[in-house]
Scaffold this active site. Structure first.
Site, PDB file in Angstrom:
ATOM      1  N   CYS A  84       0.834  -1.212   0.000  1.00 51.37           N
ATOM      2  CA  CYS A  84       0.000   0.000   0.000  1.00 51.37           C
ATOM      3  C   CYS A  84       0.865   1.256   0.000  1.00 51.37           C
ATOM      4  O   CYS A  84       1.602   1.513   0.956  1.00 51.37           O
ATOM      5  CB  CYS A  84      -0.921  -0.052   1.222  1.00 51.37           C
ATOM      6  N   CYS A  98       0.122   3.704   2.869  1.00 49.26           N
ATOM      7  CA  CYS A  98       0.619   3.094   4.115  1.00 49.26           C
ATOM      8  C   CYS A  98       2.122   3.334   4.257  1.00 49.26           C
ATOM      9  O   CYS A  98       2.607   3.628   5.355  1.00 49.26           O
ATOM     10  CB  CYS A  98       0.343   1.592   4.136  1.00 49.26           C
TER      11      CYS A  98
END
Length: 155
Positions: free
Chosen positions: A63, A66
């Site tokens: 991600c 993230c």
């Protein structure tokens, strides 16, 4: 003389390593969550086991947002030191925790006050916004270690 220098260097690294280790974002497994945060299998109602506020970063290694959030949370953990603990949970590995918090998009942060229920904040947020959430909900009337007020001093 060289041996004394090496010994002092070794001891300094050990001391600083121990001091900083409590100020890092810590990975969390489902078993550790049940031990440190809440055993959802034995306790039907939320009962936080910790003695200081916590944030759980629900993330995935693939991600992009993230990955951008991770260093922000590391900075916040260092800023707040022992007043707050930030954990990270890999949603691909810890699927039981992902289901527990109904993770449908990441990053997702679980903010856990010492008293009261946890709440969720989704998406990548700037450090300033996360600090504001911490000040308002987790550690009221405090400032991070690196942002201590100098009120009462003259310049």
């Amino acid at each position: 003389m060289k041996n004394t220098f090496l010994i002092l260097t070794f001891l300094t690294v050990c001391f600083l390593g121990n001091k900083v280790s409590g100020q890092t974002v810590t990975p969390l497994t489902t078993a550790e969550f049940k031990e440190k945060i809440w055993n959802f299998e034995t306790d039907k109602d939320w009962k936080y086991k910790g003695d200081k506020p916590a944030i759980i970063d629900m993330y995935a290694t693939w991600c992009g947002p993230c990955k951008r959030l991770a260093p922000i949370l590391e900075e916040i953990q260092k800023d707040y030191g022992q007043k707050l603990q930030i954990y990270k949970v890999d949603t691909d590995k810890e699927t039981q925790l992902s289901r527990l918090f109904n993770v449908s998009s990441i990053p997702l942060m679980v903010f856990i006050p010492v008293k009261g229920k946890p709440f969720l904040v989704s998406g990548l947020r700037p450090k300033e916004q996360l600090v504001q959430i911490i000040k308002e909900n987790l550690i009221p009337e405090t400032t991070p270690n690196t942002l201590k007020s100098t009120s009462g001093t003259s310049k």
